[in-house]
Every structure is written in structure tokens, then in C-alpha cells.
Design a protein around this motif. Structure first.
Motif, PDB file in Angstrom:
ATOM      1  N   ASN A 238       0.827  -1.203   0.000  1.00  0.00           N
ATOM      2  CA  ASN A 238       0.000   0.000   0.000  1.00  0.00           C
ATOM      3  C   ASN A 238       0.867   1.261   0.000  1.00  0.00           C
ATOM      4  OD1 ASN A 238      -2.361  -1.446  -0.034  1.00  0.00           O
ATOM      5  ND2 ASN A 238      -2.651  -1.397   2.180  1.00  0.00           N
ATOM      6  N   ARG A 239       1.904   1.250   0.822  1.00  0.00           N
ATOM      7  CA  ARG A 239       2.781   2.417   0.860  1.00  0.00           C
ATOM      8  C   ARG A 239       3.479   2.613  -0.483  1.00  0.00           C
ATOM      9  NH1 ARG A 239       3.923   0.486   6.235  1.00  0.00           N
ATOM     10  NH2 ARG A 239       5.764  -0.616   5.450  1.00  0.00           N
ATOM     11  N   MET A 240       3.961   1.504  -1.055  1.00  0.00           N
ATOM     12  CA  MET A 240       4.614   1.600  -2.362  1.00  0.00           C
ATOM     13  C   MET A 240       3.633   2.041  -3.441  1.00  0.00           C
ATOM     14  SD  MET A 240       4.931  -0.191  -5.445  1.00  0.00           S
ATOM     15  CE  MET A 240       4.489  -1.884  -5.051  1.00  0.00           C
ATOM     16  N   ALA A 241       2.402   1.509  -3.386  1.00  0.00           N
ATOM     17  CA  ALA A 241       1.411   1.850  -4.408  1.00  0.00           C
ATOM     18  C   ALA A 241       1.033   3.319  -4.344  1.00  0.00           C
ATOM     19  CB  ALA A 241       0.161   0.979  -4.233  1.00  0.00           C
ATOM     20  N   ARG A 242       0.890   3.842  -3.128  1.00  0.00           N
ATOM     21  CA  ARG A 242       0.556   5.257  -3.018  1.00  0.00           C
ATOM     22  C   ARG A 242       1.651   6.137  -3.618  1.00  0.00           C
ATOM     23  NH1 ARG A 242      -1.759   3.537   1.973  1.00  0.00           N
ATOM     24  NH2 ARG A 242       0.234   3.834   3.059  1.00  0.00           N
ATOM     25  N   THR A 243       2.898   5.741  -3.370  1.00  0.00           N
ATOM     26  CA  THR A 243       4.012   6.526  -3.899  1.00  0.00           C
ATOM     27  C   THR A 243       4.070   6.454  -5.418  1.00  0.00           C
ATOM     28  OG1 THR A 243       5.274   6.104  -1.877  1.00  0.00           O
ATOM     29  CG2 THR A 243       6.502   6.850  -3.799  1.00  0.00           C
ATOM     30  N   VAL A 244       3.971   5.231  -5.954  1.00  0.00           N
ATOM     31  CA  VAL A 244       4.059   5.063  -7.409  1.00  0.00           C
ATOM     32  C   VAL A 244       2.871   5.704  -8.102  1.00  0.00           C
ATOM     33  CG1 VAL A 244       4.116   3.356  -9.253  1.00  0.00           C
ATOM     34  CG2 VAL A 244       5.455   2.978  -7.187  1.00  0.00           C
ATOM     35  N   THR A 245       1.667   5.509  -7.538  1.00  0.00           N
ATOM     36  CA  THR A 245       0.476   6.076  -8.152  1.00  0.00           C
ATOM     37  C   THR A 245       0.535   7.598  -8.156  1.00  0.00           C
ATOM     38  OG1 THR A 245      -0.815   4.186  -7.397  1.00  0.00           O
ATOM     39  CG2 THR A 245      -2.027   6.132  -8.065  1.00  0.00           C
ATOM     40  N   ALA A 246       1.010   8.159  -7.051  1.00  0.00           N
ATOM     41  CA  ALA A 246       1.132   9.610  -7.000  1.00  0.00           C
ATOM     42  C   ALA A 246       2.110  10.110  -8.064  1.00  0.00           C
ATOM     43  CB  ALA A 246       1.588  10.052  -5.610  1.00  0.00           C
ATOM     44  N   ALA A 247       3.219   9.381  -8.264  1.00  0.00           N
ATOM     45  CA  ALA A 247       4.196   9.783  -9.284  1.00  0.00           C
ATOM     46  C   ALA A 247       3.598   9.682 -10.683  1.00  0.00           C
ATOM     47  CB  ALA A 247       5.447   8.913  -9.170  1.00  0.00           C
ATOM     48  N   LEU A 248       2.846   8.581 -10.943  1.00  0.00           N
ATOM     49  CA  LEU A 248       2.226   8.441 -12.260  1.00  0.00           C
ATOM     50  C   LEU A 248       1.182   9.523 -12.507  1.00  0.00           C
ATOM     51  CD1 LEU A 248       1.739   4.564 -12.393  1.00  0.00           C
ATOM     52  CD2 LEU A 248       3.404   5.919 -13.653  1.00  0.00           C
ATOM     53  N   GLU A 249       0.390   9.803 -11.479  1.00  0.00           N
ATOM     54  CA  GLU A 249      -0.639  10.825 -11.635  1.00  0.00           C
ATOM     55  C   GLU A 249      -0.006  12.203 -11.840  1.00  0.00           C
ATOM     56  OE1 GLU A 249      -4.357  12.319 -12.148  1.00  0.00           O
ATOM     57  OE2 GLU A 249      -3.672  10.234 -12.061  1.00  0.00           O
ATOM     58  N   GLN A 250       1.075  12.483 -11.125  1.00  0.00           N
ATOM     59  CA  GLN A 250       1.756  13.754 -11.318  1.00  0.00           C
ATOM     60  C   GLN A 250       2.325  13.870 -12.728  1.00  0.00           C
ATOM     61  OE1 GLN A 250       4.663  13.987  -8.211  1.00  0.00           O
ATOM     62  NE2 GLN A 250       3.163  14.319  -6.579  1.00  0.00           N
ATOM     63  N   GLN A 251       2.873  12.748 -13.219  1.00  0.00           N
ATOM     64  CA  GLN A 251       3.410  12.777 -14.580  1.00  0.00           C
ATOM     65  C   GLN A 251       2.301  13.006 -15.600  1.00  0.00           C
ATOM     66  OE1 GLN A 251       5.276   9.134 -15.739  1.00  0.00           O
ATOM     67  NE2 GLN A 251       6.122   9.959 -17.622  1.00  0.00           N
ATOM     68  N   ARG A 252       1.159  12.325 -15.403  1.00  0.00           N
ATOM     69  CA  ARG A 252       0.048  12.491 -16.329  1.00  0.00           C
ATOM     70  C   ARG A 252      -0.472  13.929 -16.294  1.00  0.00           C
ATOM     71  NH1 ARG A 252      -3.105   8.930 -14.217  1.00  0.00           N
ATOM     72  NH2 ARG A 252      -2.195   7.204 -15.367  1.00  0.00           N
ATOM     73  N   ARG A 253      -0.593  14.469 -15.081  1.00  0.00           N
ATOM     74  CA  ARG A 253      -1.078  15.839 -14.963  1.00  0.00           C
ATOM     75  C   ARG A 253      -0.078  16.843 -15.546  1.00  0.00           C
ATOM     76  NH1 ARG A 253      -3.642  16.138  -8.837  1.00  0.00           N
ATOM     77  NH2 ARG A 253      -5.437  14.760  -9.241  1.00  0.00           N
ATOM     78  N   LEU A 254       1.219  16.542 -15.371  1.00  0.00           N
ATOM     79  CA  LEU A 254       2.235  17.436 -15.916  1.00  0.00           C
ATOM     80  C   LEU A 254       2.111  17.545 -17.427  1.00  0.00           C
ATOM     81  CD1 LEU A 254       4.798  19.161 -15.599  1.00  0.00           C
ATOM     82  CD2 LEU A 254       6.121  17.031 -15.777  1.00  0.00           C
ATOM     83  N   VAL A 255       1.921  16.372 -18.079  1.00  0.00           N
ATOM     84  CA  VAL A 255       1.797  16.390 -19.536  1.00  0.00           C
ATOM     85  C   VAL A 255       0.550  17.151 -19.954  1.00  0.00           C
ATOM     86  CG1 VAL A 255       1.469  14.961 -21.576  1.00  0.00           C
ATOM     87  CG2 VAL A 255       3.098  14.259 -19.825  1.00  0.00           C
ATOM     88  N   ALA A 256      -0.562  16.844 -19.308  1.00  0.00           N
ATOM     89  CA  ALA A 256      -1.819  17.489 -19.693  1.00  0.00           C
ATOM     90  C   ALA A 256      -1.789  18.984 -19.373  1.00  0.00           C
ATOM     91  CB  ALA A 256      -2.984  16.815 -18.974  1.00  0.00           C
ATOM     92  N   ASP A 257      -1.346  19.324 -18.158  1.00  0.00           N
ATOM     93  CA  ASP A 257      -1.338  20.737 -17.772  1.00  0.00           C
ATOM     94  C   ASP A 257      -0.365  21.544 -18.618  1.00  0.00           C
ATOM     95  OD1 ASP A 257      -3.170  20.066 -15.885  1.00  0.00           O
ATOM     96  OD2 ASP A 257      -1.770  20.079 -14.182  1.00  0.00           O
ATOM     97  N   THR A 258       0.798  20.940 -18.882  1.00  0.00           N
ATOM     98  CA  THR A 258       1.768  21.650 -19.710  1.00  0.00           C
ATOM     99  C   THR A 258       1.211  21.928 -21.104  1.00  0.00           C
ATOM    100  OG1 THR A 258       3.607  20.630 -18.503  1.00  0.00           O
ATOM    101  CG2 THR A 258       4.091  21.569 -20.666  1.00  0.00           C
ATOM    102  N   SER A 259       0.565  20.901 -21.678  1.00  0.00           N
ATOM    103  CA  SER A 259       0.001  21.080 -23.022  1.00  0.00           C
ATOM    104  C   SER A 259      -1.072  22.152 -23.027  1.00  0.00           C
ATOM    105  CB  SER A 259      -0.566  19.751 -23.518  1.00  0.00           C
ATOM    106  OG  SER A 259       0.445  18.771 -23.577  1.00  0.00           O
ATOM    107  N   HIS A 260      -1.932  22.115 -21.999  1.00  0.00           N
ATOM    108  CA  HIS A 260      -3.003  23.107 -21.941  1.00  0.00           C
ATOM    109  C   HIS A 260      -2.450  24.506 -21.687  1.00  0.00           C
ATOM    110  CE1 HIS A 260      -6.566  20.678 -22.419  1.00  0.00           C
ATOM    111  NE2 HIS A 260      -6.120  19.797 -21.534  1.00  0.00           N
TER     112      HIS A 260
END
Length: 483
Positions: A238-260
Motif C-alpha cells: 500500500n505504501r509503495m502503491a501510493r508513492t508510485v500512483t502519486a508519481a504516475l498521476e503527477q506525470q500524467r497531470r504534468l503532460v496534460a497541464d503543460t500542453s493546456h
């Protein structure tokens, strides 16, 4: 894993129960057989003593009367002979002249007893023969042969075996229930962990496995289940998943937010560049055109990045969720896209033809119309853009077994063998395409869209030259559709 663990436990339980039940069954049969032998041996001893007394008194009436009463009472015949093998008394239809009886009489007159050795079984039937000599020591005064019925003893063994087997079945049932409960208790955390790992691998926020239940709360441990080691593993995951998921979500948001976010300054930059156009000298027209071309390229790149991010996100969702209602007529989609792209191809000097036989019926594909149209657009855009002037592009749709296949084939220069493996790599472009516009993301987007629908993108050389691109998706309702 649950099936394997449960199978191992069940096999162990069956072997343990069998190791207990089989010897018990054999002992039961042997014990009842021994009881029969002892009872008939006791009867033989009685008649041999009567025969010994009759031989000393020369009066056989007592033994004859006793033998007839025995046969009437138990239904088991007797043969008593003297030392020469002559019958003294014969009951129940058994005669001393019978071959089997004669052999036993001869054995007894040699001062040997004859008892059956084989243990009885529930299916045993008929009779067993017993023989014993009469007399004391080496003084033989006669022989006694007894034929015992074993049906009653076999029935007793059958009832005892039934009781043992019933108990064994109950124990086996208890072992089965215990194995299922133990397996569920051990494997349930792994099942939740496996589901969470699958969601995490798909790039989705995982449904975390339940943490260790707090002490003092009744029912919490039962709800969580599993050995402490597995519960600790789930907590660590659970601890590892929260960390990895947060990193993936941040990366996804970075791409989308940067493009917008880049669209606003780019739009403002285009307005300012356009406003400068009226103030340019003729010598600046070339620079102005180059700036506009680069702005167009940046806008296309942002559009493709957003499309790729959306395709990857959708592919991740579809790996753990299902979309059974997604279907379209691939042949109809191909004909529609052909009508849209035919004027574009004509302006580029390319002849575009379509081969989708609607007379043979629709080709149902397990994907939405918009996704298949987007994939077809990407393949047609690449073919028209890179095939070159005067080439021929063929668009085809057909059903191949459990799949619907859209094929775009051109007779342009194509790609070399080493380039085919890199064609779907992000931002990759062939050295021969340096003079054409493009971001190098089109095929990567198509590949992600198809992968999300359990499909695939196939690139191969066309003969005698050119490129053949195949978009393969499962047919809706076909046996090969694994959805």
C-alpha cells in the motif's frame, strides 16, 4: 494459486485419511476372520474329544447325535471318520468320499490341522473347510471335517467397513472444509494484492488492500484475514502503491497541464506575429513564414501529446475494466474515412482507393467507431504524407477469423527492416522523412488505442515496395474475442 494450495492440502488430507482407513479396514476383516477361525476351531476341538471318547468306548451314538444337532442348529455339515478314513457320521449332505473332504481327512489323519488362511472380505461368499485330528499326542483315533458358512462373517465385515468408510467420508469432508477455509485465509490477501498490482501496472490508482486490523476490534481480523506476514506485505505494498500512483498521476497531470497551459502563450504569440505581418519588409516574409510553420508544428505536437496521453490512459483503464458495449461496423467506418480523405489524397497527388465489400455484410469490431476512425486517420495520414506524389494508397477492411482488420498499403519508398521495429517509438522519424511535417507520435497513438482494445498494430514491407500497416482488433461477438 488458491487452487494449487487447496489441491495440495486436499491431497495431503486424502493420503492421511487413507493411511488411517486402509489399515483399519484390513484389521477389521482380519479380526472377523480370526473370530470365525477361533469359533470353528473350538467346535472342532469339541468333536475331536467326542470322537476320541467314542473310539475308546466303541460307542459312536453320542458323537452322531451331537453332530446332527449341530448341523440342525447352525446349518454347517460335519464328517467324522475313523483311523482308516471310514465315515463314522456324515451330516448336511457332505460325504467323506468327496475329493475335497477326502484330502482334508487324509491331512487330519497325518496329525495335521487345516484352517483357511485368507482373510475374508465383504464380497466373500460360499464356505470354508476346517479339519482336525482326533486323539491325544501321536495316538490318532479319527478325523473331523467341518464346512463353515462365511456369509454371516462377510456381512459383519461389510457392516464394519461401511461404518469405517462413513467415518472416513466425514473426516474427508471435514478436511475439505478445513482446507478451503485455510486456503481462503492464506490466499485472500494475495488475491487482493494481485488485483491491486494489476491496477497499478495499468497506471490506475489501485484499490488498496485492507491494512492490518487494529487490536481490540472484534471481527476486524476476520474481515482482513491472512497470515501476519501477508498482512505486513499488503501494508508495505500500500505504501509503495501510493508513492508510485502519486508519481504516475503527477506525470500524467504534468503532460496534460503543460500542453493546456502552453496553448495560451502560443495563441498570444500567433496573434502578435500576425499583427507584425503588416509591418514587415519584403525581406522579412521568409522569416515570417518560418515562424508560422514552427508555430503550426508546436500546435500539432501539443495536440499529439494530448492524444497520446489520452490513449495511454484509456488503454490502462481497459486492462482492468471492461467495455462490452463498444462495437462498430469496421467496413462502414473505412468507407466513411475514405470519403473524407480522398480529396486530401488527390491534392497531394496520391490515388486513394478503398476495398470494403458492404455486400458481404458488416464487419463488427469490438471498439468504438471514433477510435477506429482515429486509427484509420493516422494510417492514412502517414501513407499519403510519406508515400510521395504519384503513388497509390489502398485502404481495405476485412474479417480474418476472430479479428476485424483494417489495412493501409502504399507503394511508396516504405521503411527499411531496422526502421520497422522503431516506427512506433515516440518522436521517431525516418531520416528520409526529414523534409515532411510530423511529430513522430501518430503510430504510437494508434498502437496505444489498439492495445486498449486487445488489438495490435502490424507494420510490414509491401511488395514490390512500400509499406503495409494493419490495424487488428477483435470482432464483436466472435469466439476469438476475449472480452
Amino acid at each position: 494459486m488458491r487452487t494449487r494450495v487447496q489441491t495440495v492440502l486436499l491431497v495431503f488430507g486424502v493420503l492421511a485419511v487413507a493411511a488411517f482407513a486402509v489399515p483399519l479396514l484390513l484389521f477389521t476383516a482380519s479380526d472377523r476372520t480370526q473370530q470365525l477361525v477361533l469359533a470353528r476351531s473350538s467346535d472342532l476341538d469339541r468333536f475331536t474329544s467326542l470322537m476320541d471318547r467314542a473310539a475308546s468306548t466303541q460307542d459312536t451314538s453320542a458323537i452322531a447325535l451331537e453332530a446332527r444337532r449341530y448341523t440342525q442348529l447352525y446349518g454347517e455339515p460335519l464328517v467324522v471318520t475313523d483311523t482308516r478314513g471310514h465315515p463314522v457320521v456324515q451330516t448336511g449332505g457332505m460325504r467323506a468320499a468327496d475329493p475335497a473332504v477326502a484330502r482334508l481327512v487324509d491331512t487330519a489323519l497325518r496329525n495335521q490341522t487345516a484352517h483357511p488362511r485368507a482373510a475374508l472380505r465383504p464380497w466373500s461368499g460360499g464356505h470354508r473347510m476346517f479339519a482336525a485330528p482326533a486323539g491325544t499326542g501321536t495316538q490318532i483315533s479319527g478325523a473331523v471335517v467341518l464346512r463353515a458358512d462365511v456369509d454371516a462373517a462377510a456381512g459383519d465385515i461389510a457392516r464394519r467397513w461401511a461404518a469405517v468408510l462413513a467415518g472416513t467420508a466425514l473426516v474427508a469432508l471435514a478436511c475439505t472444509l478445513l482446507a478451503r477455509a485455510a486456503t481462503r485465509w492464506v490466499v485472500s490477501p494475495l488475491g487482493r494484492l494481485e488485483g491491486a498490482v494489476g491496477e497499478l501496472a495499468a497506471g490506475l490508482p489501485p484499490e488498496h488492500t485492507p491494512p492490518r486490523a487494529p487490536q481490540g476490534r472484534r471481527g476486524s481480523a476476520a474481515a482482513v484475514g491472512g497470515p501476519p506476514e501477508l498482512r505486513r506485505l499488503a501494508t508495505g505494498f500500500n505504501r509503495m502503491a501510493r508513492t508510485v500512483t502519486a508519481a504516475l498521476e503527477q506525470q500524467r497531470r504534468l503532460v496534460a497541464d503543460t500542453s493546456h497551459q502552453m496553448r495560451n502563450p502560443m495563441a498570444a504569440l500567433r496573434l502578435r506575429v500576425d499583427a507584425l505581418h503588416t509591418h514587415l519588409r519584403p525581406t522579412g516574409e521568409r522569416t515570417y513564414a518560418g515562424v508560422n510553420a514552427e508555430l503550426d508544428r508546436l500546435e500539432n505536437l501539443l495536440d499529439d501529446i494530448l492524444a497520446l496521453a489520452a490513449a495511454e490512459h484509456r488503454a490502462g483503464e481497459l486492462t482492468v475494466t471492461d467495455d462490452p458495449d463498444a462495437r462498430c461496423d469496421a467496413a462502414g467506418t473505412v468507407l466513411t474515412q475514405h470519403r473524407l480523405w480522398e480529396p486530401v489524397a488527390r491534392r497531394a497527388g496520391v490515388r486513394l482507393t478503398a476495398d470494403a465489400d458492404r455486400a458481404a455484410g458488416p464487419v463488427p469490431a469490438a471498439c468504438p467507431d471514433r477510435e477506429l476512425a482515429q486509427v484509420t486517420d493516422i494510417l492514412l495520414d502517414n501513407a499519403i504524407k510519406y508515400a510521395g506524389d504519384g503513388t497509390h494508397v489502398r485502404l481495405r477492411c476485412a474479417a480474418e477469423g476472430p479479428y476485424a482488420v483494417v489495412t493501409v498499403t502504399d507503394d511508396g519508398p516504405g521503411l527499411r527492416a531496422e526502421e520497422l521495429d522503431r516506427a512506433t517509438t515516440r518522436f521517431w522519424r525516418s531520416s528520409r522523412q526529414a523534409g515532411t511535417s510530423g511529430t513522430g507520435l501518430g503510430l504510437a497513438i494508434a498502437e496505444q488505442l489498439l492495445a486498449g482494445r486487445d488489438g495490435r498494430l502490424e507494420l510490414a514491407p509491401a511488395h514490390p515496395h512500400g509499406l503495409r500497416a494493419r490495424a487488428v482488433v477483435p470482432r464483436a461477438g466472435a469466439e476469438g474475442d476475449t472480452r
